[in-house]
Design a protein around this motif. Structure first.
Motif, mmCIF file in Angstrom:
data_model
loop_
_atom_site.group_PDB
_atom_site.id
_atom_site.type_symbol
_atom_site.label_atom_id
_atom_site.label_comp_id
_atom_site.label_asym_id
_atom_site.label_seq_id
_atom_site.Cartn_x
_atom_site.Cartn_y
_atom_site.Cartn_z
ATOM 1 N N THR A 160 0.831 -1.211 0.000
ATOM 2 C CA THR A 160 0.000 0.000 0.000
ATOM 3 C C THR A 160 0.858 1.250 0.000
ATOM 4 O O THR A 160 0.616 2.189 -0.758
ATOM 5 N N GLU A 161 1.901 1.273 0.831
ATOM 6 C CA GLU A 161 2.771 2.435 0.897
ATOM 7 C C GLU A 161 3.518 2.640 -0.407
ATOM 8 O O GLU A 161 3.716 3.766 -0.856
ATOM 9 N N GLN A 162 3.949 1.542 -1.059
ATOM 10 C CA GLN A 162 4.633 1.664 -2.336
ATOM 11 C C GLN A 162 3.721 2.279 -3.386
ATOM 12 O O GLN A 162 4.133 3.132 -4.170
ATOM 13 N N THR A 163 2.458 1.849 -3.398
ATOM 14 C CA THR A 163 1.513 2.388 -4.368
ATOM 15 C C THR A 163 1.269 3.869 -4.127
ATOM 16 O O THR A 163 1.278 4.683 -5.056
ATOM 17 N N GLU A 164 1.075 4.233 -2.848
ATOM 18 C CA GLU A 164 0.847 5.634 -2.510
ATOM 19 C C GLU A 164 2.053 6.480 -2.864
ATOM 20 O O GLU A 164 1.918 7.588 -3.394
ATOM 21 N N GLN A 165 3.267 5.966 -2.623
ATOM 22 C CA GLN A 165 4.470 6.713 -2.932
ATOM 23 C C GLN A 165 4.601 6.911 -4.436
ATOM 24 O O GLN A 165 4.969 7.983 -4.915
ATOM 25 N N THR A 166 4.294 5.854 -5.217
ATOM 26 C CA THR A 166 4.372 5.959 -6.671
ATOM 27 C C THR A 166 3.397 6.996 -7.193
ATOM 28 O O THR A 166 3.731 7.837 -8.040
ATOM 29 N N GLU A 167 2.170 6.971 -6.688
ATOM 30 C CA GLU A 167 1.162 7.934 -7.118
ATOM 31 C C GLU A 167 1.577 9.354 -6.761
ATOM 32 O O GLU A 167 1.428 10.280 -7.562
ATOM 33 N N GLN A 168 2.131 9.535 -5.555
ATOM 34 C CA GLN A 168 2.553 10.861 -5.129
ATOM 35 C C GLN A 168 3.691 11.374 -6.013
ATOM 36 O O GLN A 168 3.710 12.538 -6.419
ATOM 37 N N THR A 169 4.647 10.501 -6.332
ATOM 38 C CA THR A 169 5.780 10.911 -7.157
ATOM 39 C C THR A 169 5.309 11.306 -8.555
ATOM 40 O O THR A 169 5.766 12.298 -9.127
ATOM 41 N N GLU A 170 4.372 10.534 -9.116
ATOM 42 C CA GLU A 170 3.888 10.829 -10.447
ATOM 43 C C GLU A 170 3.121 12.151 -10.486
ATOM 44 O O GLU A 170 3.169 12.881 -11.472
ATOM 45 N N GLN A 171 2.429 12.460 -9.395
ATOM 46 C CA GLN A 171 1.593 13.645 -9.389
ATOM 47 C C GLN A 171 2.385 14.915 -9.069
ATOM 48 O O GLN A 171 2.159 15.967 -9.659
ATOM 49 N N THR A 172 3.314 14.847 -8.153
ATOM 50 C CA THR A 172 3.969 16.055 -7.664
ATOM 51 C C THR A 172 5.458 16.135 -7.995
ATOM 52 O O THR A 172 6.003 17.234 -8.043
ATOM 53 N N HIS A 173 6.097 14.994 -8.245
ATOM 54 C CA HIS A 173 7.546 14.931 -8.442
ATOM 55 C C HIS A 173 8.259 15.420 -7.179
ATOM 56 O O HIS A 173 7.699 16.142 -6.366
ATOM 57 N N ALA A 174 9.512 15.030 -7.037
ATOM 58 C CA ALA A 174 10.279 15.460 -5.871
ATOM 59 C C ALA A 174 10.626 16.934 -6.028
ATOM 60 O O ALA A 174 11.051 17.371 -7.093
ATOM 61 N N PRO A 175 10.447 17.720 -4.981
ATOM 62 C CA PRO A 175 10.779 19.150 -5.061
ATOM 63 C C PRO A 175 12.243 19.355 -5.430
ATOM 64 O O PRO A 175 13.124 18.621 -4.965
ATOM 65 N N ASN A 176 12.517 20.338 -6.278
ATOM 66 C CA ASN A 176 13.891 20.614 -6.663
ATOM 67 C C ASN A 176 14.530 21.615 -5.698
ATOM 68 O O ASN A 176 13.934 22.000 -4.700
ATOM 69 N N PHE A 177 15.738 22.032 -6.019
ATOM 70 C CA PHE A 177 16.497 22.931 -5.145
ATOM 71 C C PHE A 177 15.718 24.205 -4.827
ATOM 72 O O PHE A 177 15.594 24.603 -3.665
ATOM 73 N N ALA A 178 15.173 24.836 -5.851
ATOM 74 C CA ALA A 178 14.483 26.111 -5.661
ATOM 75 C C ALA A 178 13.179 25.959 -4.890
ATOM 76 O O ALA A 178 12.731 26.896 -4.229
ATOM 77 N N GLN A 179 12.554 24.782 -4.983
ATOM 78 C CA GLN A 179 11.274 24.556 -4.315
ATOM 79 C C GLN A 179 11.430 24.193 -2.844
ATOM 80 O O GLN A 179 10.445 24.151 -2.107
ATOM 81 N N ARG A 180 12.636 23.935 -2.410
ATOM 82 C CA ARG A 180 12.892 23.545 -1.025
ATOM 83 C C ARG A 180 13.424 24.725 -0.218
ATOM 84 O O ARG A 180 14.050 25.634 -0.775
ATOM 85 N N GLN A 181 13.211 24.663 1.084
ATOM 86 C CA GLN A 181 13.760 25.684 1.956
ATOM 87 C C GLN A 181 13.950 25.128 3.369
ATOM 88 O O GLN A 181 13.335 24.133 3.751
#
Length: 442
Positions: free
Chosen positions: A206-227
């Motif tokens: 379940t967690e793998q599926t949720e993580q995959t869906e989250q990654t596909e929808q939002t992508h990992a934040p890049n340098f500028a998007q993080r603080q």
């Protein structure tokens, strides 16, 4: 192998500590083999404990110094019993041998407690020479050289108890290759009694599926998007609390001078009042305590700070940081056993000056940050191969079970230690049980 009994010092809390994540990894793997698994603990039920029913794992509360455990294990008849700490083996190992001796006895150390204890003693000894608290908090991390730690360990009661537990078990799972080397080279533990089983970073389906869906929808934040910076760790683990104090009194004020608008968010389960009292938004020092999704918080941070002055084992917080694409600044203690000869996914420094310089550089320089992120990904790929670690562990357990009688016969030291522990623990436990029965209300 069909039936597994796990005896936990505490209930599995994957959201609270690396040890909790480690236990869930093992439970998930065992269930994936089709093995029946029962998790037992004498600890009080905890609010953050994992829902093991989702894995179809039965839970059972057991009591210390109570003969009811003997009947329980004789009825359950496990093929393997896994102890999650050496003191859990001290409490129940002799009972397992008495009531169901055919069970393969496995110890999972998570980290080598006696090594952590010795390194803590090294730090305290150095701090005793300081004139005040300010000087004590300016001290850097202790040396990682095992030749320095071994004499302290060899004279210490905890090391003698922990090494004895390793000898008494059929197999001990070691999370750190560095600690494997320490046990074999300094303490002379036979290789047949040890197995390197790294963090496998397992998730439920379940967690793998949720993580995959989250990654596909939002992508990992890049340098500028993080603080901001993040520091994370269970406050019941003493090295984590020491790291928070080092941050508060020595490291963070220096970083804040150079980055006055940036905040440090300190996250961790079970923060005591003395920890929450450190909360100071004006200084950018935010004590957030426990959060329901540490990965989500980590993925928003630009840099993870883990200034561990002492400790042992593999640091789950740093593996999580790499998994979230978050470069980290830590010490040699923090990176020990995690990356082999690969460059660290961030920076490793031993003192306040080095940590501050590395943290500010990582935070401001996008190119340096991206390189560190790539290095973290490479560490995960080459050093934390989930499928390989899982397959090797299952195979080693099956072989250990198959060769159990032969290996026990060769392990005379373990047999001798089991004999003496059985006698001393047996009579002590009987005395406590009798005392408890005598004081019980009629």
């Amino acid at each position: 192998m069909q039936k597994i009994l796990i005896i936990g010092y505490v209930w599995a809390e994957p959201g609270s500590s690396a040890a909790g994540s480690r236990m869930l990894e093992l439970l998930t793997l065992f269930r994936a083999q089709g093995w029946q698994v029962l998790f037992a603990s004498a600890a009080a039920l905890s609010e953050h404990r994992a829902d093991l029913s989702a894995l179809q794992i039965e839970e059972k509360s057991i009591a210390l110094n109570c003969d009811s455990f003997d009947q329980f294990i004789a009825d359950y008849q496990p093929d393997m019993v896994l102890f999650d700490r050496f003191f859990t083996e001290e409490q129940f190992g002799w009972r397992v041998e008495k009531a169901w001796p055919s069970a393969l006895r496995v110890l999972d150390t998570s980290d080598l407690h006696s090594l952590r204890h010795a390194r803590h003693a090294m730090l305290k000894q150095a701090q005793q020479a300081c004139a005040n608290e300010t000087e004590r908090q300016q001290l850097g991390a202790v040396a990682t050289d095992f030749e320095v730690a071994y004499p302290l360990m060899a004279d210490d009661d905890m090391a003698q108890r922990e090494i004895a537990a390793i000898y008494r078990c059929d197999l001990t799972l070691m999370i750190s290759p560095a600690e494997m080397s320490l046990l074999q080279q300094q303490f002379g533990i036979p290789a047949v009694l040890l197995h390197h089983c790294n963090l496998m970073l397992l998730r439920t389906q379940t967690e793998q599926t949720e993580q995959t869906e989250q990654t596909e929808q939002t992508h990992a934040p890049n340098f500028a998007q993080r603080q901001h910076f993040l520091s994370i760790g269970n406050f019941r683990h003493a090295p984590n609390w020491d790291a928070v104090l080092w941050l508060k009194h020595a490291i963070w004020p220096r970083i804040r001078q150079q980055l006055p608008q940036v905040q440090l968010q300190v996250v961790g389960a079970y923060p005591p009042p003395k920890a929450t009292a450190l909360h100071n938004p004006q200084q950018g020092f935010q004590m957030l305590g426990w959060v329901p999704d540490a990965h989500a918080v980590m993925s928003q941070a630009r840099v993870c700070l883990a200034p561990l002055r002492y400790g042992a084992g593999i640091k789950g917080k740093l593996a999580d940081a790499m998994a979230c694409g978050t470069p980290s600044v830590t010490t040699k203690i923090g990176s020990e056993g995690m990356c082999g000869d690969l460059p660290w996914g961030g920076a490793v420094a031993q003192d306040v000056d080095g940590i501050v310089a590395a943290a500010v550089n990582l935070y401001l320089d996008q190119a340096v940050w991206q390189t560190a992120q790539q290095q973290g990904n490479e560490i995960l790929r080459l050093c934390f191969d989930r499928q390989q670690s899982a397959a090797e562990l299952v195979q080693r357990l099956l072989v250990a079970k198959q060769q159990q009688a032969e290996n026990r016969q060769r392990n005379f030291t373990g047999a001798m230690l089991r004999h003496h522990l059985h006698k001393s623990s047996h009579y002590m436990s009987q005395w406590i049980a009798a005392k408890n029965a005598a004081s019980a209300p009629i």
